[in-house]
Design an enzyme around this catalytic site. Structure first.
Site, short mmCIF file in Angstrom:
data_model
loop_
_atom_site.label_atom_id
_atom_site.label_comp_id
_atom_site.label_asym_id
_atom_site.label_seq_id
_atom_site.Cartn_x
_atom_site.Cartn_y
_atom_site.Cartn_z
N LYS A 111 -11.48 -1.81 7.78
CA LYS A 111 -10.65 -2.78 8.58
C LYS A 111 -10.63 -2.53 10.21
O LYS A 111 -10.68 -3.56 10.76
CB LYS A 111 -9.06 -2.55 8.34
N ASP A 136 -1.15 6.95 6.53
CA ASP A 136 -2.00 6.13 6.27
C ASP A 136 -2.35 4.99 7.41
O ASP A 136 -1.51 4.25 7.77
CB ASP A 136 -1.80 4.90 4.99
N TRP A 146 0.78 -1.04 0.06
CA TRP A 146 0.13 0.02 -0.12
C TRP A 146 0.70 1.12 -0.01
O TRP A 146 0.55 2.20 -0.68
CB TRP A 146 -1.11 -0.02 1.25
#
Ligand code: PLP
Length: 355
Positions: free
Chosen positions: A192, A168, A101
């Site tokens: 998540k 993030d 990511w």
């Protein structure tokens, strides 16, 4: 059969959250209408958005210099929105590349300006967190990924910077206590640790915005959503409402201190078994291990069929590792009970005895 859901995302939510969300789909707030068939401008939904924003700020300890937004497009759209809003024309941003990511985030930023990679763990298939780099004052911002969902590493502390710090936090938001005021922009896809996919939480310090000189399309401009109070266009009402139920649940459990304690217990239990059991080994460097996603492998692939049968019989789901690491990944987000981790540990011990 009771399932033990170790999925990496979308992932497990608390049972009372699921019950509350299901009830609201049928009859929201006593209106005899569904949450998903009323106007988002209805004052009962506006109250949901207001409370979700207020509770997010409360749990993170953010004051009025920050705005919390619920946007769409997932964390992946933030990979572009961050540079669009913070990277000056011809400017430069710093990125750590600590996983799949993080790499995508850095690649996307290159569409907007220069990217300096300040720390990368690509040399060892992202099994550690790079340290010891210096974040220069010439950068427009510095971006890092707090938890690397696929590789099971987690930043335990963050560099001090004179430039805006962007993070993030998709896979460990609300999982532990942090000084959230060290960050200027935090983002996280809901799916998540918060709710169903569809909403992305953004917390941004207002004074970092409006400095690039760029013309930004309205939907991609944080200021638009600040001015519109996350209602510039139709928000993902189901995801926002379910996220609110999770925020209330976290607060009722004792907030982030309680989340952290519970998560640390679960992670300690599983990592102790990974280290003790001679059949298995962990892939992440010990000091950088994630409390959210534990990645481990069997030393001998020949045992995988038997192990897979055992954990499936125990009701465990979602522990197959990502294809880039292989083996197993047990994700232990906030709502996963300690009991589920114990079931996995028991299966690992059972395998050891039968071999
Ligand atoms: C899952 C994940 C993403 C991608 O999230 P989407 O909401 O699917 O775009 C980004 N970053 C991290 C750290 C993730 O775990």
């Amino acid at each position: 059969m009771k399932k033990h859901n170790f999925s990496a995302g979308p992932c497990i939510l608390a049972p009372e959250v699921l019950q509350g969300a299901a009830a609201a789909v049928e009859n929201f707030a006593g209106m005899d209408l569904s949450l998903i068939e009323i106007s988002h401008r209805d004052k009962k939904f506006v109250a949901v958005m207001d409370e979700a924003i207020a509770l997010s700020k409360e749990l993170m300890g953010l004051d009025e210099s920050y705005e919390v937004l619920f946007l769409q497009g997932g964390a992946s759209l933030q990979f572009a929105m961050v540079p669009y809003n913070l990277l000056k024309q011809g400017g430069k941003a710093g990125y750590t590349v600590t996983g799949t990511w993080a790499k995508k985030a850095a690649e996307e930023a290159k569409l907007f300006g220069q990217v300096e990679v300040l720390g990368s763990s690509a040399d060892k298939n992202f099994n550690y967190i790079p340290k010891g780099y210096t974040v220069g004052d010439d950068l427009d911002y510095f971006h890092c990924t707090s938890n690397n969902t696929i590789f099971g590493t987690q930043m335990k502390d963050f560099p001090s910077t004179h430039v805006p710090l962007v993070c993030d936090m998709s896979s460990d938001i609300f999982s532990r206590q942090l000084d959230f005021t060290q960050f200027d922009l935090i983002y996280a896809g809901a799916q998540k640790n918060l709710g169903p996919a569809g909403a992305t939480l953004v917390a941004v310090k207002k004074d970092v915005l409006g400095k690039t000189g760029r013309t930004i399309p309205s939907m991609l401009d944080y200021q638009t959503h600040i001015d519109g109070e996350s209602m510039f266009n139709t928000p993902p009402v189901f995801s926002v409402y379910t996220s609110l139920l999770t925020l209330r649940w976290m607060k009722a459990q004792g907030g982030l201190a309680a989340m952290e304690k519970h998560n640390a217990e679960k992670a300690a239990l599983l990592y102790a078994e990974i280290d003790r059991n001679a059949l298995f080994y962990g892939t992440a460097a010990k000091e950088d291990r994630s409390d959210m996603n534990a990645c481990f492998l069997l030393h001998d692939e020949a045992h995988s069929e038997q192990f897979n049968t055992l954990w499936k019989e125990a009701g465990i789901v979602g522990i197959n590792g990502h294809r880039s690491v292989g083996g197993y990944r047990a994700s232990m987000y906030n709502a996963l009970p300690l009991e589920s981790v114990q079931v996995l540990v028991d299966v690992m011990q059972h395998l050891e005895k039968t071999i």
